[in-house]
Scaffold this active site. Sequence first.
Site, mmCIF file in Angstrom:
data_model
loop_
_atom_site.group_PDB
_atom_site.id
_atom_site.type_symbol
_atom_site.label_atom_id
_atom_site.label_comp_id
_atom_site.label_asym_id
_atom_site.label_seq_id
_atom_site.Cartn_x
_atom_site.Cartn_y
_atom_site.Cartn_z
ATOM 1 N N GLU A 53 0.817 -1.219 0.000
ATOM 2 C CA GLU A 53 0.000 0.000 0.000
ATOM 3 C C GLU A 53 0.848 1.265 0.000
ATOM 4 O OE1 GLU A 53 -0.614 -2.557 2.143
ATOM 5 O OE2 GLU A 53 -2.419 -3.347 1.184
ATOM 6 N N HIS A 121 -12.400 -5.624 6.968
ATOM 7 C CA HIS A 121 -12.996 -5.215 5.691
ATOM 8 C C HIS A 121 -14.247 -4.384 5.951
ATOM 9 C CE1 HIS A 121 -10.535 -8.747 4.804
ATOM 10 N NE2 HIS A 121 -10.348 -8.220 3.612
#
Lengths: 351, 336
Positions: A53, A121
Site C-alpha cells: 500500500e 474489511h
Amino acid sequence: MANMAQAIRMALHYAEENLGVTDIFGEDVGAPLGGVFTATQGLKTTWNAPLDERGIIGAAMGIAMAGGRPVAEIQFADYIFNTIDLLKLAGNTCWSTNGDWNLPMVVRTPVGSGIRGSIYHSHSFDAGATRIPGWKIVMPSNPLDAYGLLISACQELDPVMYLEPKALLRVKGDERIPGEPEDDRALSKMIDAPLGDRSAWKAQWPQLEAYAVPIGKGKIVREGRGLTVVSYGRTLPLCVKAAQALAEEGVDAEVIDLRSLWPYDWEMIKASVQKTGRALFVNEDTEVTNFGEHLMRRTVEELFYHLLAAPKLVAGKHVPGIGLADALEMASVPQLADITQAMRTLAAEQP
Amino acid sequence: MSRPRLINRDEASSPPIERELLVRMHDLMIKARVLEERLIQMYKQGHGYFWIGGPGEEAFNVSLGLLMKKGQGPAFDYLHAHYRQSATLLALGEEPIGALRQMKNTASDPYSGGRNFAGHFSAKRLNVAPVTSPIEVQYAIAPGTAMVQKRHGGDGITIVTGGDAGTAEGDFASCLVWSSRPANPLPILIIVTNNKWGISTCSDGQHGETRISDRAKAFNIKSKTIDGNDALTCYAELKEAMEYVRTERKPYFIEAMVSRLYGHSSASGANYVTEEVDCIKQFEARLEKDGVLTRQQMDDVRAKYTEEIAAAARTVRDEPQPSGDSIYNHIYAEKR
C-alpha cells in the site's frame, strides 16, 4: 440503471479517454480480475501493483509529480492506515513547497460495513481522511453521483480521496448516467467482464457524456421543514427511507447528501438548519472525533440561536472493530431503526 | 604538471577528468562547505531554529549534481533527495542565498516560503522533489517518476537518495521491489549515502547485511559500494551508473561511504567531528599534489565564498518573515 461499480468503471473509462488519466492501478486492479469489486474491468490503463500500500500511494505521488494522472486504489480502506504519513505528505506537498509542486492524483478506496467484512474489511475512513489537510474528500451514495464525483476528481489539480461505500457498490441507481444504455442487461453485456476466460474480452463502452458533480456541493435529496438530516455514503439511503416512513407520522425531514466531506457544503447545511431548527448528523465511522462531531460543533457555534433542539449524531460505536456475526455488525454501525428513532426523538423534542 | 587520473580505474577505458572539471568540482565543494558552515553559524546565533545538512558529503553530492540532466519534466532527471544535499543543489546551479533564506525562514525562501527546515529543498523547475523530514518516504515516491520517464522515452532518469539508517524503513524495500519488477523495470538510480550513523545510533548495531548494496543483489539490481569521500571515484562511478540507467532503462544501486562531519543536526550539537575523513581536505591534497591547484588558489576560493556568503547572510537577515495570515495560501493548487 447502472450500479455504483459500473458507474465508477464508466467514469474511469471517460477519464482515460478525455481527462488524461494515465494509470489506474492497485492490487488486482488490472486484468484478469479488474478489481475485487469489478470497478476497473476492461479499462486500458490498468495495471496490477505489488501488494504494497505504501508503494501504491508513493508511486501515485511520483506519477503525479512527473506529469501523469494516476488513479490509485487501496483495495480496502482497512489497509490504508499504514500509508497515513504518505497521505499526510501528499496533502502537504503543495503547502510545504509554497505552491511549487502540486499532486493531481486520485485515491479510491472502498469503505464501511455492509458486506459482513468482519474486522478488517469494514473500517470507515471518512473521519480519518478529514484529519489530513490538503486533500479533497468525496463519498457518493448513488451511481450517478459516483460517476460525476469521479469525473470531477480526475480533473482536480490536487489529491482527491474517493471513498466508495462498499455496501452500495452493487445497488442500482434511480437516475441514468448520461450515455448509459436504457437496458441494464445490455449495459452488463457491454462492460461486465464474463466469468471464466477473459483473455479475449474487451469492453464495449457506451458513448458516455461529460457529467461532473462539483466537489464541495451537497444535494438536498428530500425537502422538508421539520428537521435537517445530513449524511453521506451507506447511511444516506437509510436516512431517506427513514424520512419517508416518518412522513406518515407527520415528521417532515429534509435530507442532505453531503457528497463532499472536504470542502463541504456548509451553506446548504446552514440554510437548512436555519429553516428547520433541528439537525441530525449520520455516518458510520466511530463516534469519537467523528466528522459529524465537527459539523455539530459548527452548527452549535454558528447556528445556536436558530436551534430548537440540541443537534444529534448517529455514528458507529467506539469499538475496535466490526465483528463478523450479524448481530455484532448491526449493533456496531447505524441501522435504519437507529436513524428512524433518532429522527423521531429529535423531531419531538421541545425547547 | 602531471595530469590527474581517476583512481582505481582502468585508464584505457576511462578518460581522465579534465582540469577544468576538477577545478569546478573543487569550487562547488568549497561553496557548499562554506554554505553549510554559515548555516550552522546562523543557527548558533539564533538566526534559525534548526540545522541539518551535509558537510562531509560534498564529494559525492557535487559529482551527482554535475552529472544530472538538468531541466523540468520527464525528459530530464528527477532528484528525490534527502536533507544533506545542498552541494547537489549548488551543482545544479542554485545560489547559496536560497538555503540561507530557508534557514532564516523568510518569506523569500525559494524552497518553502519560510515553512520548512534548512536543507528541505524543492525546485520543480529542476525536477527536485520536495525534501521531507520523515526519512525514506522518497524511496516510495521515486518509482512513480521513473515510471513516467520510462513511458516517456528518452534518457531522463530518476535518482533517489537517502541515508543508511533509513534503509530500515519499509519504503526502502518498496523501492527495490517497485524498481525491479520484471513487468516494468525502471530507470532509477538508487543511492544510499552511508555515514554509519542514524542520529546517535551506530550502524554496527543495526545492520545484519555486510553491505547495504548487497540488498540490491537479491532483486538482481546491479550494485556497488564506493568510497564517497573520494571525489574522483564518485564522479567516475556515478557517471558509469547513470549511463547504465540512461541507456538500459533499468535500476542501479550505489552505496556511498561518506562522512558526517558535523553530527546529525543541530540536535546533536553541529560541532566538527575531527576523527572523520574530510573529503575536501583529501581532494585538496590530491589537487595540490597533481598540480591542478595551488594551496593559495584553494585558499582564495574559500575566502571568496566566505565573504560572499557572509554578505548574503546579512542581506537575508533584513528580509521579512511570512505573515501569519498566509497560512491558507497554497493548500491547493487553484489558489496560486
